[in-house]
Design an enzyme around this catalytic site. Structure first.
Site, PDB file in Angstrom:
ATOM      1  CE  LYS A 131      23.143  45.987  41.198  1.00  0.00           C
ATOM      2  NZ  LYS A 131      23.623  46.688  39.977  1.00  0.00           N
TER       3      LYS A 131
ATOM      4  CG  HIS B 299      20.024  46.523  43.770  1.00  0.00           C
ATOM      5  ND1 HIS B 299      20.909  45.982  44.680  1.00  0.00           N
ATOM      6  CD2 HIS B 299      20.705  47.506  43.119  1.00  0.00           C
ATOM      7  CE1 HIS B 299      22.065  46.624  44.606  1.00  0.00           C
ATOM      8  NE2 HIS B 299      21.980  47.549  43.653  1.00  0.00           N
TER       9      HIS B 299
END
Length: 232
Positions: free
Chosen positions: A112, A114
């Site tokens: 991921k 973010h």
């Protein structure tokens, strides 16, 4: 007891209870099923069918009881994606209920970029980390988990699984005389705690507790004789 919970000379009550539960939940089925190794197996264990709250809670109870009896020292749990995520969370809840509160973490398949970012989610990976999974088929998931745990600063200490099939692993397309679980113990130097083994399943079938399954006994025995790992 450590990694050997199922002595050949005796009956393991916890394992027998688990096999009965898996049969009743239709997670353990009998017939003809093709394995990843291309073998025709007379039984199939699908942990994905522990698919409601009651069954998952009972499964977590078996994992927790086996772990607490195993003697394996661990500080936290790690669940490899995807099945291991649910298992690690459920087992952590059950261990806490039994008075052993430990943190847990798991990985994403894709990183991921973010929020918290990265591939690991949950508690900080540290100390002695126990991997929770359903089975060990080829050891690939275990090796990937070891790499992630080590890279994050933890020390892999063992693996807990529901069922040890005790059958010969394959390497480069050929059968080898040891099982995937034995490979994890011997090559990766990790303890393995299995709730039940194929030998436990055979003991259950031989006990006659479930007359409807008597026809499954001979095929499972034949499979064990043909594909069973040495000194499994």
């Amino acid at each position: 007891m450590t990694s050997t919970q199922n002595p050949a000379h005796g009956v393991d009550p916890l394992a027998q209870e688990f096999v009965r539960f898996a049969v009743d939940a239709q997670v353990l089925r009998f017939g003809e099923f093709k394995t990843k190794a291309g073998r025709l197996s007379p039984y199939f264990f699908n942990a994905g069918l522990f698919d409601d709250g009651a069954k998952l809670g009972r499964l977590a109870e078996f994992y927790a009881r086996r772990l607490l009896a195993s003697g394996i020292a661990f500080d936290m749990l790690f669940g490899p994606a995807y099945k291991g995520i649910t298992l690690a969370a459920a087992v952590a809840i059950e261990l806490a209920r039994l008075g052993r509160n430990v943190p847990f973490a798991y990985n994403r398949k894709e990183a991921k970029d973010h929020g918290e970012g990265g591939t690991l989610v949950g508690a900080k990976v540290a100390g002695r980390v126990l991997i929770i999974d359903d089975v060990i088929s080829a050891g690939t998931s275990v090796r990937e988990s070891i790499a992630m745990i080590t890279a994050a600063g933890g020390t892999p200490c063992g693996v807990a699984i529901a069922l040890d099939r005790q059958e010969m692993a394959t390497e480069n397309g050929s059968d080898v005389p040891w099982s995937a679980v034995q490979d994890v113990r011997n090559r990766l130097k990790l303890e393995v705690a299995a709730i039940a083994t194929l030998d436990d399943l055979l003991q259950y079938l031989q006990s006659g507790q479930d007359p409807a399954l008597q026809a499954a006994l001979a095929p499972v025995q034949a499979y064990r004789s043909r594909y069973g790992a040495q000194a499994a």
